[in-house]
Design a protein around this motif. Sequence first.
Motif, short mmCIF file in Angstrom:
data_model
loop_
_atom_site.label_atom_id
_atom_site.label_comp_id
_atom_site.label_asym_id
_atom_site.label_seq_id
_atom_site.Cartn_x
_atom_site.Cartn_y
_atom_site.Cartn_z
N VAL A 1 63.17 -32.37 57.25
CA VAL A 1 62.24 -32.05 58.34
C VAL A 1 61.22 -33.16 58.56
O VAL A 1 60.27 -32.96 59.33
N TYR A 2 61.41 -34.33 57.93
CA TYR A 2 60.45 -35.40 58.16
C TYR A 2 60.41 -35.85 59.63
O TYR A 2 59.31 -36.02 60.18
N ALA B 1 56.12 -33.65 65.66
CA ALA B 1 55.23 -32.53 65.96
C ALA B 1 53.78 -32.80 65.64
O ALA B 1 52.95 -31.88 65.69
N GLN B 2 53.42 -34.03 65.31
CA GLN B 2 52.02 -34.31 65.02
C GLN B 2 51.16 -34.08 66.26
O GLN B 2 51.62 -34.19 67.40
N ILE C 1 60.40 -25.91 62.39
CA ILE C 1 60.33 -26.62 61.11
C ILE C 1 60.58 -25.66 59.95
O ILE C 1 61.33 -25.97 59.00
N ASP C 2 59.98 -24.47 60.03
CA ASP C 2 60.21 -23.48 58.97
C ASP C 2 61.68 -23.08 58.90
O ASP C 2 62.25 -22.96 57.79
N ARG D 1 58.39 -33.22 61.55
CA ARG D 1 56.94 -33.27 61.31
C ARG D 1 56.33 -34.50 62.02
O ARG D 1 55.20 -34.43 62.52
N LYS D 2 57.08 -35.60 62.03
CA LYS D 2 56.57 -36.79 62.70
C LYS D 2 56.46 -36.57 64.20
O LYS D 2 55.49 -36.98 64.85
N THR E 1 56.23 -25.26 64.62
CA THR E 1 56.10 -24.67 63.28
C THR E 1 57.27 -23.74 62.98
O THR E 1 57.84 -23.77 61.87
N THR F 1 67.58 -34.55 62.79
CA THR F 1 67.65 -33.76 61.56
C THR F 1 69.06 -33.21 61.35
O THR F 1 69.61 -33.26 60.23
N GLU G 1 63.62 -25.95 57.30
CA GLU G 1 63.37 -26.04 55.86
C GLU G 1 64.18 -24.99 55.10
O GLU G 1 64.74 -25.27 54.04
N GLN H 1 52.68 -26.46 69.12
CA GLN H 1 52.53 -26.41 67.68
C GLN H 1 53.12 -25.11 67.12
O GLN H 1 53.76 -25.12 66.05
#
Length: 552
Positions: A484-485, A491-492, A474-475, A488-489, A471, A153, A478, A467
Amino acid sequence: MAASVMHGRRKGQNRATPEMPTEQPGIRMGEGVDLRQVTVLSKGDWERIQSQLHRKQIDEDRVRRKQAEIDEKKKKSKEMVDTWGNTIIGQRHRKLEARTIREQKEEEEKKLIDLEEAQYQAQQRREAIEKAKTQQYYQTDRVKQFHSALQLTEVLKEREAQIELKRLKDKANIGKDNEYLELERREYEQSIKDDQAKAMERIIAAQNTRQFQVAQVHEHLKARDVESREDRKEGEELKKLGIQYHQEKERLENIKKDEKQQLKVDNMKQIRDRDSIRNMQKQQEEDEDEECRIFAAAKRKMMKLRAEKELEIHNEKQKNLDRIRTKLAAQMTQKVSDEDDRIHKAVQEAEEKREKEEAEKEFKMRKAMKESADHRHVQLKEAEDRKKELRRQELETIRIRQAADEIFRRNEEEKRVRKREDNETLKNFHFDQTNDRKGKEISKKQKELALDRANLELIAMEEEQFQEYATKVIDHCEKGGRNVYPLRKAAQTGAGGGVGPKFEGKGGIRPSYMVSDKTGRQMPHYQRDSTEETKDNIYGKAQSKKRLGFVW
């Protein structure tokens, strides 16, 4: 003591009278005892006799009592002195007590310091453990994969910034090409001028070098002429030295040739003398062979001694001949007229000496033969004795072996009994061991099930923590305007790092499925319409999210 002793008599009554009763109360006389032969002692005499008999024990008891009294007095004195305060021992006791109290206080203070230090060390250990746990958590595969996505990122963000910077630089560089061309043209003209100046400098330097080399060639030619003249002069001198060397060499060769001729004559004479001595020795050996065959058992030893002696005699003869030659040569140089007489006399002396040595040799040989015969008889007798002793030892060995065989048989019987008992004990031990193994296997299975449950709970807790951490990251990304793709990928849900379906019964882990070829790549995870059709055929029209376990 044959006489009986009586107590309680007056001093002065030494013998019993006929008027005295033959027996008193409390005293028994033996049968056949004559009362007139009985001696009666007073109490003082009895004690004196007893003291004389037991003097050593009495003295030891007295010394022991005296020593006990002395020890008792020392003990009382020591106890009394220990309570005094103005003595060295009392002061020492007070110092020791004060020291003990001081050490106790210091020990209490050290305990408090140790307690504080232990608390501090415990806090440091807790902090270190927390730090280590955090670092260990950051080193897990899933967190490292998430951080890799975070780095991707940041790279994407940096790439976008670099693209924007490049666009701005291209916009700012419009119209500067002409300036660069003019600057390059001026630099090119200036470089041409610099090259021309450097070429002129090289030409001048080459001319100077040529002049210097011409002068150097003339100097070398002059030096070569001088050197050539010196070489010719040196060659003439070497030629003269060579002629002198060859003349001296011929003279030395003539001298050596004369010496070799003289040496040859001397050697031939010495060879003739040695051959005559060998013939004499051979004749002597042939005369002695007949007697040596009779004593064949001692022949090797006598032959060895004889060879050594003959070698010694030969060496001695050779020395005598050498001395004779030396003496004759000296006499010949001193007085030539007496040559025949001196040689005859020297030969006669040598013959007399040889005859004397031969007689001594004969005597020694006969003595050696006699000693050899005696030695042979002694050896035969010793061999017979050794044979008898060996036979006796063999019989003794047989007897010992029979006894040993009997002991071995009894030991083997005892071993069989012990082995039977050991086998019985081992059988019982195996039964107990089998039961223990079964119990351990059951306990191990229960522990594995409990461990699986604990692992599932731990996986769920780790998933929740991850998680939560993902989260927050990621926040934050953003808000910073980053893509952040990848986060998110990464962190699934589902640990394991694979792209396969999650196993709900195994803590929601996500396995990886690898292709069965040399590439070893991971198979993709997506569904087609045929998947839904297969699920409808198996589970019906009901809505279901169950998977068949296939990934393609």
